[in-house]
Design a protein around this motif. Structure first.
Motif, PDB file in Angstrom:
ATOM      1  N   LEU A 128      76.061 130.533  53.082  1.00 16.81           N
ATOM      2  CA  LEU A 128      76.754 130.618  51.997  1.00 16.81           C
ATOM      3  C   LEU A 128      78.043 131.074  52.081  1.00 16.81           C
ATOM      4  N   VAL A 129      79.148 130.253  51.234  1.00 17.17           N
ATOM      5  CA  VAL A 129      80.758 130.724  51.042  1.00 17.17           C
ATOM      6  C   VAL A 129      80.849 132.041  49.351  1.00 17.17           C
ATOM      7  N   VAL A 130      81.409 133.173  50.178  1.00 15.94           N
ATOM      8  CA  VAL A 130      81.357 133.744  49.211  1.00 15.94           C
ATOM      9  C   VAL A 130      82.528 134.422  48.875  1.00 15.94           C
ATOM     10  N   VAL A 131      83.199 134.012  47.426  1.00 13.73           N
ATOM     11  CA  VAL A 131      84.686 134.097  47.303  1.00 13.73           C
ATOM     12  C   VAL A 131      84.610 135.830  46.336  1.00 13.73           C
ATOM     13  N   ASP A 132      85.454 136.709  46.764  1.00 11.18           N
ATOM     14  CA  ASP A 132      85.541 137.948  45.416  1.00 11.18           C
ATOM     15  C   ASP A 132      86.258 136.910  44.710  1.00 11.18           C
ATOM     16  N   THR A 133      86.365 137.359  43.540  1.00  7.37           N
ATOM     17  CA  THR A 133      87.531 137.191  41.984  1.00  7.37           C
ATOM     18  C   THR A 133      86.615 137.632  40.907  1.00  7.37           C
ATOM     19  N   ALA A 134      87.087 137.927  39.639  1.00 11.12           N
ATOM     20  CA  ALA A 134      86.715 138.840  38.096  1.00 11.12           C
ATOM     21  C   ALA A 134      85.936 137.570  37.141  1.00 11.12           C
ATOM     22  N   ILE A 135      85.578 138.114  36.449  1.00 13.76           N
ATOM     23  CA  ILE A 135      85.338 137.538  35.388  1.00 13.76           C
ATOM     24  C   ILE A 135      85.666 137.867  33.825  1.00 13.76           C
ATOM     25  N   ALA A 136      86.438 137.370  32.698  1.00 15.35           N
ATOM     26  CA  ALA A 136      86.517 137.838  32.002  1.00 15.35           C
ATOM     27  C   ALA A 136      85.093 138.350  30.633  1.00 15.35           C
TER      28      ALA A 136
END
Length: 159
Positions: free
Chosen positions: A50-58
């Motif tokens: 898996l490719v996992v990227v940190d992000t943020a959601i509203a």
């Protein structure tokens, strides 16, 4: 009002790859960290497929309250760095967030306008008071200047 919450974007190099109760494919799937049990988060994060990227959601308050693991260690650790994440938001969420921000800015602008009017009113009161004090000072000075001359005139005329 929507608030940013830490999340991860996960993709697989093949369709239908399953891990921790989720099915992943070539199109990235965004998952709020607070929706993941710590073991599920670890399983996804550690899987080399898996490719996992940190992000943020509203998320709004109701959506955030519905997440079961909001106080899990992996969520708390990610919240410390949440400002560094690039938000992953849909166009509708962007519109809602912008509308919320616009409403907040309009409320602040109205508050500032009210405060400016109050400051102008108080400045006018101070100016009026200053004028009164200057007039009083001038009157006192005139009467104090006149008093010695009147006394001198009275002594000369013998009164």
């Amino acid at each position: 009002m929507s608030k940013l919450h830490p999340a991860i974007k996960v993709a697989s190099c093949q369709e239908g790859f399953r891990r921790a109760g989720y099915t992943f494919g070539t199109k990235p799937k965004t998952i709020a960290l607070a929706a993941l049990h710590p073991h599920a988060y670890a399983a996804i994060r550690e899987d080399q497929s898996l490719v996992v990227v940190d992000t943020a959601i509203a998320l709004n308050q109701e959506e955030a309250a519905a997440l079961a693991h909001a106080d899990a260690p992996h969520v708390i650790a990610a919240q410390a760095n949440a400002c560094a994440y690039v938000p992953d938001v849909s166009e509708n969420t962007q519109r809602e967030t912008l509308a919320d921000l616009e409403a907040e800015l309009n409320a602040r602008a109205k508050q500032i306008t009210t405060q400016e009017a109050e400051l102008q009113r108080k400045a006018a009161q101070l100016d009026a008071r200053e004028g009164e004090l200057l007039a009083r000072e001038k009157a006192l000075k005139s009467s104090s200047d006149a008093t010695p001359a009147a006394l001198k005139h009275a002594k000369v005329s013998g009164k």
